[in-house]
Scaffold this active site. Sequence first.
Site, mmCIF file in Angstrom:
data_model
loop_
_atom_site.group_PDB
_atom_site.id
_atom_site.type_symbol
_atom_site.label_atom_id
_atom_site.label_comp_id
_atom_site.label_asym_id
_atom_site.label_seq_id
_atom_site.Cartn_x
_atom_site.Cartn_y
_atom_site.Cartn_z
ATOM 1 N N TRP A 1 55.549 50.057 -47.541
ATOM 2 C CA TRP A 1 54.151 50.354 -47.182
ATOM 3 C C TRP A 1 53.245 50.517 -48.396
ATOM 4 O O TRP A 1 52.026 50.625 -48.248
ATOM 5 C CB TRP A 1 54.095 51.638 -46.341
ATOM 6 C CG TRP A 1 54.549 51.482 -44.933
ATOM 7 C CD1 TRP A 1 54.940 50.330 -44.305
ATOM 8 C CD2 TRP A 1 54.652 52.519 -43.951
ATOM 9 N NE1 TRP A 1 55.285 50.596 -42.999
ATOM 10 C CE2 TRP A 1 55.112 51.934 -42.760
ATOM 11 C CE3 TRP A 1 54.414 53.900 -43.967
ATOM 12 C CZ2 TRP A 1 55.328 52.670 -41.592
ATOM 13 C CZ3 TRP A 1 54.625 54.637 -42.804
ATOM 14 C CH2 TRP A 1 55.076 54.022 -41.635
ATOM 15 N N LYS A 2 53.849 50.616 -49.578
ATOM 16 C CA LYS A 2 53.074 50.837 -50.819
ATOM 17 C C LYS A 2 52.163 52.062 -50.659
ATOM 18 O O LYS A 2 52.499 52.976 -49.902
ATOM 19 C CB LYS A 2 52.318 49.566 -51.200
ATOM 20 C CG LYS A 2 53.244 48.343 -51.255
ATOM 21 C CD LYS A 2 52.660 47.132 -51.905
ATOM 22 C CE LYS A 2 53.691 46.005 -51.871
ATOM 23 N NZ LYS A 2 53.255 44.791 -52.531
ATOM 24 N N HIS B 1 60.323 47.719 -58.572
ATOM 25 C CA HIS B 1 59.341 46.808 -57.977
ATOM 26 C C HIS B 1 58.421 46.283 -59.077
ATOM 27 O O HIS B 1 58.103 47.010 -60.027
ATOM 28 C CB HIS B 1 58.535 47.545 -56.891
ATOM 29 C CG HIS B 1 57.699 46.612 -56.075
ATOM 30 N ND1 HIS B 1 56.493 46.128 -56.529
ATOM 31 C CD2 HIS B 1 57.906 46.048 -54.862
ATOM 32 C CE1 HIS B 1 55.995 45.305 -55.611
ATOM 33 N NE2 HIS B 1 56.838 45.236 -54.595
ATOM 34 N N GLU C 1 62.007 38.962 -55.681
ATOM 35 C CA GLU C 1 60.582 38.899 -55.354
ATOM 36 C C GLU C 1 59.815 38.195 -56.479
ATOM 37 O O GLU C 1 59.470 38.825 -57.490
ATOM 38 C CB GLU C 1 60.005 40.315 -55.203
ATOM 39 C CG GLU C 1 60.604 41.112 -54.080
ATOM 40 C CD GLU C 1 59.627 42.160 -53.563
ATOM 41 O OE1 GLU C 1 59.335 42.135 -52.355
ATOM 42 O OE2 GLU C 1 59.134 42.973 -54.361
ATOM 43 N N GLY D 1 51.929 39.367 -52.107
ATOM 44 C CA GLY D 1 50.557 39.589 -51.653
ATOM 45 C C GLY D 1 49.654 38.366 -51.735
ATOM 46 O O GLY D 1 48.440 38.474 -51.563
ATOM 47 N N SER E 1 55.157 37.780 -49.454
ATOM 48 C CA SER E 1 54.397 37.122 -48.386
ATOM 49 C C SER E 1 55.244 36.775 -47.153
ATOM 50 O O SER E 1 55.004 35.743 -46.511
ATOM 51 C CB SER E 1 53.675 35.875 -48.921
ATOM 52 O OG SER E 1 52.714 36.241 -49.880
ATOM 53 N N GLY F 1 55.895 43.634 -47.545
ATOM 54 C CA GLY F 1 54.802 44.509 -47.964
ATOM 55 C C GLY F 1 53.682 44.507 -46.935
ATOM 56 O O GLY F 1 53.771 45.145 -45.875
ATOM 57 N N GLY F 2 52.631 43.753 -47.217
ATOM 58 C CA GLY F 2 51.414 43.741 -46.394
ATOM 59 C C GLY F 2 51.663 43.624 -44.897
ATOM 60 O O GLY F 2 51.067 44.367 -44.100
HETATM 61 P P1 PGA Z 1 54.022 41.303 -49.688
HETATM 62 O O1 PGA Z 1 54.726 42.354 -50.676
HETATM 63 O O2 PGA Z 1 54.912 41.164 -48.500
HETATM 64 O O3 PGA Z 1 52.690 41.936 -49.369
HETATM 65 O O4 PGA Z 1 53.875 40.016 -50.424
HETATM 66 C C1 PGA Z 1 56.102 42.371 -50.858
HETATM 67 C C2 PGA Z 1 56.453 43.435 -51.855
HETATM 68 O O5 PGA Z 1 55.671 43.669 -52.788
HETATM 69 O O6 PGA Z 1 57.509 44.092 -51.744
#
Ligand code: PGA
Length: 223
Positions: free
Chosen positions: A10-11, A100, A149, A155, A186, A207-208
């Site tokens: 979720w950051k 990360h 990643e 993102g 993504s 993430g997003g």
């Molecule tokens: P994202 O991020 O799915 O928004 O690209 C992945 C992550 O940073 O772990």
Amino acid sequence: MKDIFIVANWKANKTDEETVDWLKKFRELIISKNISLEHKKVVICPSYHLLPVAYDYIKKNNVGVDIGSQDISQFDKGAYTGEVPVSLILNYISFSIIGHSERRKYFKEDDEILQKKVSMALSSDKLPIYCVENSNMLIPEGVKIVAYEPVEAIGSGMPDDPRNADKIAFEIKRKSTDIHVLYGGSVDSSNVGRFTKIENIDGVLVGGASLDPLEFTKIVENS
Ligand code: PGA
């Protein structure tokens, strides 16, 4: 049938109320869509301040997901202002994302610091989900879950080519036995299946697209 990890990062997002709302909706959707979590290990990684809220809700309502932190201190408890050592959140987490690319970039975390973080997590029986950007990066001893990643995919809405992710996952697995490799960058409900069906990929780090419970439920469904 292999077990698939679906990890939500979720950051720096969500309040207490938003966390409860997300978990409530996710639980209702899993039940109403009759989605089996039998071979799926879903891990939610909220900010530190949300760990007790998420833990209580998940426990009281049998949500069937695990919790991870997004990071962990390299130090144990003591005079380290602003840090969160693993020994203070022991009860809440089973996993911890470490290394990360945002931690490496904005907080200048290098291999030495990250090795200490991995040791801290392992010393408390927490499983590190160790992020790397390619197959040449150092993976500290004891790590069993690696998240590949590529930075340009994070993102950006431009995920890696699944064939390339497969190749990198293969190279990572060649380094040590018993390593699970997740893909992150993504991932959404429309592309997740392209990654999870690959033999060398054992799951995804999202993430997003994990911020919306409906979209995340579809990711779980399609993985
Ligand atoms: P994202 O991020 O799915 O928004 O690209 C992945 C992550 O940073 O772990």
